[in-house]
Design a protein around this motif. Structure first.
Motif, mmCIF file in Angstrom:
data_model
loop_
_atom_site.group_PDB
_atom_site.id
_atom_site.type_symbol
_atom_site.label_atom_id
_atom_site.label_comp_id
_atom_site.label_asym_id
_atom_site.label_seq_id
_atom_site.Cartn_x
_atom_site.Cartn_y
_atom_site.Cartn_z
ATOM 1 N N ALA A 62 0.869 -1.344 -0.129
ATOM 2 C CA ALA A 62 0.159 0.027 0.001
ATOM 3 C C ALA A 62 0.869 1.029 -0.074
ATOM 4 O O ALA A 62 1.896 1.179 0.792
ATOM 5 C CB ALA A 62 -1.088 -0.102 1.503
ATOM 6 N N VAL A 219 -7.213 4.993 2.973
ATOM 7 C CA VAL A 219 -6.064 3.951 2.739
ATOM 8 C C VAL A 219 -5.300 4.187 4.092
ATOM 9 O O VAL A 219 -5.075 3.346 4.799
ATOM 10 C CB VAL A 219 -5.195 4.214 1.587
ATOM 11 C CG1 VAL A 219 -4.091 3.342 1.596
ATOM 12 C CG2 VAL A 219 -5.898 4.324 0.333
ATOM 13 N N LEU A 242 -9.726 -3.440 -0.315
ATOM 14 C CA LEU A 242 -8.716 -2.896 0.772
ATOM 15 C C LEU A 242 -8.990 -3.352 2.358
ATOM 16 O O LEU A 242 -7.985 -3.869 2.818
ATOM 17 C CB LEU A 242 -8.855 -1.219 0.657
ATOM 18 C CG LEU A 242 -7.614 -0.455 0.985
ATOM 19 C CD1 LEU A 242 -6.580 -0.881 0.009
ATOM 20 C CD2 LEU A 242 -8.171 0.894 1.016
#
Length: 296
Positions: A62, A219, A242
């Motif tokens: 990520a 995120v 995610l």
């Protein structure tokens, strides 16, 4: 001392591919490299810049905050070089397709499905950018808001469902909404639909005893939640993949509220879309319809 120029432009190409794929292994497949080769190129770029660009997870990667900030500039530079080469020397591919996409949508919903599009349209050179404002030369943009911006046309894709997510160890200890007060709640500052709205729907109006931390992306909020002792808000379905990547699970049985904003596929004029853009529009609308039929 001022750093020297980047020694290898291939570092940038590998960085962009890894950012899009969310995995060094998948990036290696796209680039025709080995996963260790991709990792080595990324480490070289990170060493040159002096900051990590990726957080390494067990089966994926990520972007760090530095990586998120760097990616749009890299994408625009590669687009410029490729566009100039195609214009001057021709290309074996169709005209490139330039799509700007909200980062969460790209990482959590679009990227896991993109291979379906590229396999059926192998001659299209797809270029993705996470730039927020519709840039000159872009064909399409996936935009998050209440309606398309002025002077733009668009197709509404889907909205979002908000519910708390945390690591399994934290989630199992949250058996009622009031238990959230024992953890830091990670808020994404730019979203209109937020923790305050979810807490109000759960009957929690007094928030003086609740601790909030703020970040600028879902995120980053998921990364905090995965580390433990924090709870984030999922924004399904865009955040589904995610959530799996970070190993997060729903709290309180996935008690959800609907957001008041939507993802839109936008463009200046529908009749003016180039053939690659029309193919992408047809494909993504079909994918959205398929997902919605599965969810019903």
């Amino acid at each position: 001392m001022t750093k020297s120029r980047i020694a290898s432009l291939n570092w940038l190409r590998v960085f962009e591919a890894a950012a899009q794929a969310g995995s060094f292994a998948r990036a290696a497949d796209v680039l025709g490299m080995s996963p260790p080769g991709v990792s080595q190129q990324i480490k070289a770029l990170e060493g040159h810049l002096g900051k990590p660009l990726f957080t390494r997870l067990p089966h994926s990667v990520a972007l760090t905050e530095a990586g998120e900030a760097f990616l749009p500039s890299v994408q625009q530079a590669l687009l410029s070089v490729e566009g100039a080469a195609a214009g001057l020397f021709g290309t074996k591919y169709e005209e490139p397709l330039y799509v700007q996409v909200a980062l969460l949508f790209a990482l959590g919903w679009l990227n896991p499905r993109l291979s379906k599009f590229t396999e059926k349209n192998s001659k299209i050179r797809l270029r993705l950018s996470s730039a927020e404002d519709f840039a000159s030369g872009s064909d399409l943009q996936i935009f998050f808001g209440t309606a398309p911006p002025p002077n733009m046309q668009g197709d509404r894709l889907f909205g979002e469902r908000l519910y708390p997510v945390a690591s399994p160890q934290v989630a199992e200890k949250i058996v009622r909404a009031g238990d959230l007060a024992g953890y830091r709640l990670i808020e994404v500052a730019m979203h209109r639909s937020n923790w305050l709205r979810w807490l109000a729907s759960a009957g929690i109006l007094n928030i003086d005893h609740i601790a909030f931390d703020f970040t600028d992306s879902t995120v980053m909020s998921f990364s905090r939640a995965a580390a433990g002792k924090c709870v984030a808000l999922a924004r399904a379905p865009a955040s589904d993949a995610l959530s799996n990547t970070y190993g997060l699970v729903p709290c309180l049985g996935g008690l959800a509220i609907a957001g008041d904003q939507f993802y839109w596929l936008i463009y200046p004029v529908r009749d003016g879309l180039r053939p690659p853009a029309r193919k992408f529009r047809d494909w993504i609308l079909t994918e959205v319809a398929r997902q919605q039929s599965q969810d019903e």
